[in-house]
Design a protein around this motif. Structure first.
Motif, PDB file in Angstrom:
ATOM      1  N   ASP A 372      33.827 129.100 -40.792  1.00 33.30           N
ATOM      2  CA  ASP A 372      32.546 129.206 -40.116  1.00 33.30           C
ATOM      3  C   ASP A 372      32.092 127.908 -39.467  1.00 33.30           C
ATOM      4  OD1 ASP A 372      31.197 131.365 -39.565  1.00 33.30           O
ATOM      5  OD2 ASP A 372      29.815 131.316 -41.278  1.00 33.30           O
ATOM      6  N   PHE A 373      32.666 126.787 -39.930  1.00 38.05           N
ATOM      7  CA  PHE A 373      32.109 125.521 -39.454  1.00 38.05           C
ATOM      8  C   PHE A 373      32.737 125.096 -38.125  1.00 38.05           C
ATOM      9  CE2 PHE A 373      35.634 124.485 -42.222  1.00 38.05           C
ATOM     10  CZ  PHE A 373      36.343 123.571 -41.471  1.00 38.05           C
ATOM     11  N   THR A 374      31.992 124.261 -37.446  1.00 38.61           N
ATOM     12  CA  THR A 374      32.430 123.810 -36.124  1.00 38.61           C
ATOM     13  C   THR A 374      32.517 122.288 -36.101  1.00 38.61           C
ATOM     14  OG1 THR A 374      30.162 123.669 -35.374  1.00 38.61           O
ATOM     15  CG2 THR A 374      31.307 125.744 -34.958  1.00 38.61           C
ATOM     16  N   LEU A 375      33.265 121.785 -35.152  1.00 43.18           N
ATOM     17  CA  LEU A 375      33.329 120.345 -34.915  1.00 43.18           C
ATOM     18  C   LEU A 375      32.765 120.087 -33.530  1.00 43.18           C
ATOM     19  CD1 LEU A 375      36.909 119.583 -36.255  1.00 43.18           C
ATOM     20  CD2 LEU A 375      34.746 118.979 -37.349  1.00 43.18           C
ATOM     21  N   ARG A 376      31.961 119.056 -33.435  1.00 39.88           N
ATOM     22  CA  ARG A 376      31.329 118.758 -32.154  1.00 39.88           C
ATOM     23  C   ARG A 376      32.171 117.724 -31.419  1.00 39.88           C
ATOM     24  NH1 ARG A 376      26.605 115.473 -30.429  1.00 39.88           N
ATOM     25  NH2 ARG A 376      25.373 116.757 -29.013  1.00 39.88           N
ATOM     26  N   LEU A 377      32.517 118.019 -30.173  1.00 38.86           N
ATOM     27  CA  LEU A 377      33.315 117.085 -29.382  1.00 38.86           C
ATOM     28  C   LEU A 377      32.414 116.264 -28.467  1.00 38.86           C
ATOM     29  CD1 LEU A 377      36.211 119.456 -28.240  1.00 38.86           C
ATOM     30  CD2 LEU A 377      36.030 118.108 -30.337  1.00 38.86           C
ATOM     31  N   ALA A 378      32.768 115.003 -28.287  1.00 36.31           N
ATOM     32  CA  ALA A 378      31.958 114.122 -27.437  1.00 36.31           C
ATOM     33  C   ALA A 378      32.436 114.240 -25.993  1.00 36.31           C
ATOM     34  CB  ALA A 378      32.066 112.686 -27.921  1.00 36.31           C
ATOM     35  N   VAL A 379      32.122 115.364 -25.383  1.00 31.47           N
ATOM     36  CA  VAL A 379      32.509 115.570 -23.986  1.00 31.47           C
ATOM     37  C   VAL A 379      31.275 115.354 -23.119  1.00 31.47           C
ATOM     38  CG1 VAL A 379      33.224 117.284 -22.283  1.00 31.47           C
ATOM     39  CG2 VAL A 379      34.358 117.208 -24.518  1.00 31.47           C
ATOM     40  N   ASN A 380      31.431 114.550 -22.081  1.00 27.86           N
ATOM     41  CA  ASN A 380      30.363 114.404 -21.095  1.00 27.86           C
ATOM     42  C   ASN A 380      30.961 114.789 -19.753  1.00 27.86           C
ATOM     43  OD1 ASN A 380      28.525 113.608 -19.198  1.00 27.86           O
ATOM     44  ND2 ASN A 380      27.984 111.706 -20.249  1.00 27.86           N
ATOM     45  N   THR A 381      30.538 115.933 -19.238  1.00 29.48           N
ATOM     46  CA  THR A 381      31.197 116.446 -18.028  1.00 29.48           C
ATOM     47  C   THR A 381      30.886 115.594 -16.798  1.00 29.48           C
ATOM     48  OG1 THR A 381      29.379 117.972 -17.592  1.00 29.48           O
ATOM     49  CG2 THR A 381      31.243 118.812 -18.872  1.00 29.48           C
ATOM     50  N   ALA A 382      29.906 114.683 -16.917  1.00 26.88           N
ATOM     51  CA  ALA A 382      29.663 113.756 -15.805  1.00 26.88           C
ATOM     52  C   ALA A 382      30.661 112.612 -15.858  1.00 26.88           C
ATOM     53  CB  ALA A 382      28.238 113.211 -15.862  1.00 26.88           C
ATOM     54  N   GLN A 383      31.351 112.487 -17.011  1.00 26.93           N
ATOM     55  CA  GLN A 383      32.208 111.324 -17.193  1.00 26.93           C
ATOM     56  C   GLN A 383      33.664 111.680 -17.475  1.00 26.93           C
ATOM     57  OE1 GLN A 383      30.309 108.890 -20.146  1.00 26.93           O
ATOM     58  NE2 GLN A 383      28.600 108.405 -18.796  1.00 26.93           N
ATOM     59  N   TYR A 384      33.954 112.974 -17.586  1.00 30.43           N
ATOM     60  CA  TYR A 384      35.364 113.363 -17.703  1.00 30.43           C
ATOM     61  C   TYR A 384      35.849 113.454 -16.271  1.00 30.43           C
ATOM     62  CZ  TYR A 384      35.976 114.140 -22.663  1.00 30.43           C
ATOM     63  OH  TYR A 384      36.138 113.962 -24.015  1.00 30.43           O
ATOM     64  N   GLY A 385      36.589 112.471 -15.855  1.00 35.01           N
ATOM     65  CA  GLY A 385      36.817 112.280 -14.445  1.00 35.01           C
ATOM     66  C   GLY A 385      35.715 111.331 -14.030  1.00 35.01           C
ATOM     67  N   ARG A 386      35.999 110.052 -14.059  1.00 35.43           N
ATOM     68  CA  ARG A 386      34.942 109.058 -13.907  1.00 35.43           C
ATOM     69  C   ARG A 386      35.464 107.832 -13.180  1.00 35.43           C
ATOM     70  NH1 ARG A 386      31.627 106.088 -18.753  1.00 35.43           N
ATOM     71  NH2 ARG A 386      29.904 105.432 -17.445  1.00 35.43           N
ATOM     72  N   THR A 387      34.593 107.257 -12.379  1.00 31.54           N
ATOM     73  CA  THR A 387      34.995 106.085 -11.611  1.00 31.54           C
ATOM     74  C   THR A 387      34.152 104.871 -11.993  1.00 31.54           C
ATOM     75  OG1 THR A 387      35.605 107.523  -9.780  1.00 31.54           O
ATOM     76  CG2 THR A 387      35.323 105.204  -9.277  1.00 31.54           C
ATOM     77  N   PHE A 388      34.838 103.782 -12.316  1.00 34.78           N
ATOM     78  CA  PHE A 388      34.175 102.498 -12.561  1.00 34.78           C
ATOM     79  C   PHE A 388      34.433 101.608 -11.356  1.00 34.78           C
ATOM     80  CE2 PHE A 388      35.245 104.396 -16.553  1.00 34.78           C
ATOM     81  CZ  PHE A 388      34.075 104.259 -17.290  1.00 34.78           C
ATOM     82  N   GLN A 389      33.680 100.554 -11.289  1.00 38.08           N
ATOM     83  CA  GLN A 389      33.822  99.717 -10.104  1.00 38.08           C
ATOM     84  C   GLN A 389      33.433  98.280 -10.404  1.00 38.08           C
ATOM     85  OE1 GLN A 389      32.200  99.762  -5.491  1.00 38.08           O
ATOM     86  NE2 GLN A 389      31.093 100.925  -6.963  1.00 38.08           N
TER      87      GLN A 389
END
Ligand code: NAG
Ligand code: NAG
Ligand code: NAG
Ligand code: NAG
Ligand code: NAG
Ligand code: NAG
Length: 770
Positions: A372-389
């Motif tokens: 019954d239990f779940t695990l929470r994933l640290a997904v940020n859809t603004a940052q999966y595919g991300r550009t730094f500069q």
């Protein structure tokens, strides 16, 4: 503060904390939006561009000038791995020059409302730093965004212009950078950025990048007069020809306008070098990841260098996922429509969704279906595919002076004052390149800069808060190192294991005159007398100008007397002066070319020959140098009549090609006579010389497909081939005679040995091995 603002601040903070991978320029110095602030953190992350980097990154001051055609070793660190399995990685290197490109005088962001700028003109309001200009951002913030882009479950409802993207859903402005241009490459709208290089984990995209680059391909955009756009609120300019031509505002018709290509060569495109995750440091072998940029030969007062670091995951196919998989705008909470079922092995999409395998922010997954239990994933859809500069401070480019001969190499200083913890994510002081390789007759340009406003408690020598550097040769070597053959007869000057300078009265350093050596040591001129034991009274900027390297070949070790505090940190560099012409280049699966400066040797690698990045280097030794080198290994050349070329050294020495394809090699020979053969051996001990097959001789050039590196030399063929044939026939006759004469040789063993040797030698001359 109104409640709305508080809310925005919390959001920004939350965003900063999520930083998971960054990029920092170290040479030229990256600003990371800094402007000489005295604090450890930068004041304003939105000043010029969107770096998404940690606030502590960046250098205070970084402006230098570079000569056209000079080689600038661009160094950076990136935190989230490249050329490794964890992500797709792209590094895009570009520069921009312009009359208004500037660092500015305040850390405030330039306004995008003209009324708040001096003379109502933000482009010329020198208080503010500016790279892209006002008009560019005006077009960006009013242009319809590319609605085909994948936006995952980010809320872009009613956010329809190019300043809103999956990575920037709030439409935050940073300088005059256009978020859509920033996040995507190649950009489909015109920009002033000129492409230098794209480094990618998947070179099969190279052809696309090179064809689409604005260097070579024009762009189109829908334009209206600036005043018309400014007048009407909420204007959304079309982003395609058809809609543009039908568009008008305030009675003014829009125009679908062509912006010419920059008209320079397509960018270099090659593999990235390896770096690991969670590590802002060196790549393989402890060497920094670098790109050797040949500065364009132009005259420009103000330019800026930009690097973007694009990391994307394999959770969805980032290159083939578009808006059709974005979340339903009215039901964002359901997450994006990216189908993870197949990827993660569920029988149906509904099972996947039921188990929480949804591409959305922080999904909760049921790993064990029955539990019954779940695990929470640290997904940020603004940052999966991300550009730094990161971007450099502004710099100037000066055309190569007419009088300059030979290649120009930049020698700079990276790093800032402080111990390794205080400076992180910047680096401690070092010279760049730390090891510079050049040839006698090349030119060197010593130059560096620094700041007077580092945090006052940062460790270091001399006046608190200040960066200073100098260069003096280190003390004599303490033990012999190698024979020095790679760089030619020459010594090793100074040693990294000591911390006292050489007394310079009888030693040459690069052939610089006494005055230049004093200038390097005391930073004078620039400073006339004063307290200089720790260089405190000197300015932050130093320039020795261009100098020819005329010294004997050798390895020169030098240091900075001020910052080199052995118990804490080193600031030492090395310059290897070769007496032979040499050239090197990093070549990968896309192929490439490297040639000696005098054009006497050229190596061309066809695309698809290598399967990884290799540093191919070339050298040329005179015949005497080659012979000398061979003598140290007790070898000599016993074939051919005389030398028909110099010795050409190609490395790496092992077979380079993964595909079995050869490497097109063209070497100058000294005769037009095609009675010439080319031989190859290895440079370590010259054990065997093998004749190269398939050599074409044309106009004093021998061309062939080399299968591996090594040393190549051409010799004129022996004129007495007839004699060899004669000897061979004689041998056959003798052997026939032997059959009947064994008894004779059994009685005279010495005679048999003589015959055997001459037969073997004759046999060898007929084969390719000699
Ligand atoms: C999205 O991609 C799909 C399949 O790759 C394609 O059929 C569709 O036309 C694309 N849609 C847009 C808006 O580009
Ligand atoms: C970054 O990668 C994505 C794919 O994940 C691509 O769509 C985008 O154009 C890239 N952007 C840059 C700046 O390289
Ligand atoms: C590399 O890119 C090409 C074209 O975009 C694609 O077909 C291929 O699957 C990619 N390879 C890898 C290993 O991602
Ligand atoms: C860049 O140039 C330096 C020599 O100054 C050389 O050691 C290094 O291997 C080069 N790197 C690449 C990637 O070309
Ligand atoms: C060398 O570094 C140590 C530790 O930071 C410091 O105590 C010492 O004063 C430094 N030496 C000089 C000459 O500044
Ligand atoms: C410099 O001079 C000293 C003393 O005259 C001598 O021993 C040394 O070999 C000289 N060094 C070089 C590199 O000429």
């Amino acid at each position: 503060m109104k409640p709305l603002n508080v809310c925005a601040c919390v959001l920004v903070l939350a965003f900063t904390k999520l930083v998971s991978g960054d990029i920092y320029f170290h040479n030229p110095r990256g600003s990371n939006n800094r402007l000489d602030e005295a604090r450890r953190d930068r004041n304003n992350a939105n000043r010029l561009f969107d770096s998404q980097n940690n606030d502590r990154g960046g250098y205070n001051v970084g402006s230098l000038y570079y000569y056209g055609t000079s080689i600038l070793q661009v160094e950076w660190t990136n935190q989230h791995s490249c050329a490794d399995v964890n992500d797709h990685c792209e590094l895009v290197l570009q520069y921009m020059c312009g009359p208004h490109v500037r660092d500015g005088a305040t850390t405030a962001t330039i306004p995008d409302n003209r009324l708040r700028c001096q003379n109502y003109n933000c482009n010329t309001d020198l208080r503010y730093g500016m790279h892209e200009d006002y008009n560019y951002y005006l077009m960006c913030k009013t242009r319809r965004r590319n609605m085909g882009l994948f936006t995952a479950d980010q809320n872009l409802n009613n956010r329809n212009t190019a300043k809103f993207t999956r990575q920037n859903p709030g439409g935050t402005r940073r300088g005059f950078e256009c978020p859509e241009e920033r996040d995507y490459y190649p950009s489909w709208h015109p920009s002033a950025w000129i492409d230098i290089a794209v480094m990618t984990n998947n070179v099969s995209r190279c052809e696309y990048y090179q064809q689409e680059s604005q260097n070579v391909k024009e762009r189109w955009a829908c334009i209206l007069p600036v005043e018309t756009i400014e007048k009407s609120r909420n204007i959304v300019l079309p982003n395609n020809k058809e809609d543009c031509e039908a568009f008008e505002s305030d009675g003014v018709k829009a125009e679908w306008h062509k912006f010419a290509a920059h008209g320079v060569a397509a960018p270099d495109c090659r593999e990235t070098e390896f770096s690991r995750d969670n590590h802002l440091g060196n790549g393989l072998g402890g060497h920094p990841n670098v790109y050797n940029w040949t500065v364009p030969n132009i005259d420009k007062d103000s330019c800026v260098l930009r690097i973007r670091y694009n990391v994307s995951t394999n959770d969805y196919d980032p290159w083939n996922t578009n808006s059709s998989e974005s979340a339903n705008p009215r039901r964002l909470r359901d997450g994006s429509k990216v189908n993870l079922a197949e990827k993660y092995g569920f029988d149906s999409e509904s099972t996947a969704i039921e188990r929480g395998y949804i591409f959305e922010n922080n999904p909760e997954v049921k790993v064990f279906g029955d539990a019954d239990f779940t695990l929470r994933l640290a997904v940020n859809t603004a940052q999966y595919g991300r550009t730094f500069q990161d971007r450099s401070h502004t710099f100037a480019i000066m055309k190569k002076p007419e009088s300059a001969s030979g290649r120009i190499h930049n020698l700079n200083v990276r790093g800032k004052r402080g111990n390794i913890v205080q400076v992180y994510p910047a680096v401690e002081y070092d010279f760049v390149p730390n090891t510079l390789e050049l040839t006698q007759g090349d030119m060197i340009h010593f130059q560096w800069t620094g700041s007077n406003t580092n945090p006052n408690n940062n460790d270091g020598q001399g006046l608190a808060g200040t960066d200073r550097s100098n260069v003096v040769l280190l003390r004599a070597q303490q033990y012999a190192e190698g024979s020095g053959w790679r760089f030619g007869p020459g010594g090793k000057y100074g040693h990294w294991g000591v911390n006292y300078p050489m007394h310079l009265n009888n030693v040459t350093f690069l052939g610089l005159d006494r005055k230049s050596l004093e200038t390097l040591a005391f930073l004078d001129p620039g400073q006339f007398r004063g307290e200089m034991s720790e260089l405190d009274d000197a300015g932050t900027y130093f320039d020795l100008g261009l100098h020819s390297v005329t010294s004997p070949a050798g390895i020169y070790h030098f240091m900075c007397t001020r910052n080199n505090n052995f118990s804490n940190r080193d600031q030492k560099g090395r310059i290897i002066v070769y007496m032979h012409p040499m050239a090197q280049s990093a070549i990968g699966a896309m192929g490439g070319k490297v040639a000696l400066p005098d054009g006497s040797l050229e190596v061309m690698v066809e695309p698809g020959t290598f399967d990884s990045l290799q540093k191919v280097s070339l050298q040329k030794w005179s015949a005497e140098q080659g012979e000398q080198r061979m003598r140290t290994k007790n070898r000599e050349i016993s074939f051919g009549e005389e030398y028909a070329s110099s010795f050409y050294v190609v490395s790496p020495e092992q077979t380079m090609s993964a595909s079995g394809k050869g490497i097109m090699t063209k070497m100058s020979i000294t005769t037009d006579d095609d009675d010439v053969a080319v031989y190859r051996s290895n440079t370590e001990n010259f054990a065997t010389w093998v004749q190269v097959t398939g050599v074409q001789i044309n106009d004093g050039v021998a061309s062939f497909q080399a299968q591996q590196g090594g040393v190549y030399v051409a010799r004129t063929k022996e004129k007495n081939v007839g004699l060899i044939v004669g000897i061979t026939i004689l041998c056959i006759v003798i052997i026939a005679v032997i059959v009947g004469g064994v008894i004779y040789f059994k009685r005279h063993p010495g005679k048999w040995l003589a015959v055997k040797t001459s037969c073997r030698n004759a046999g060898r001359s007929m084969q390719s091995k000699v």
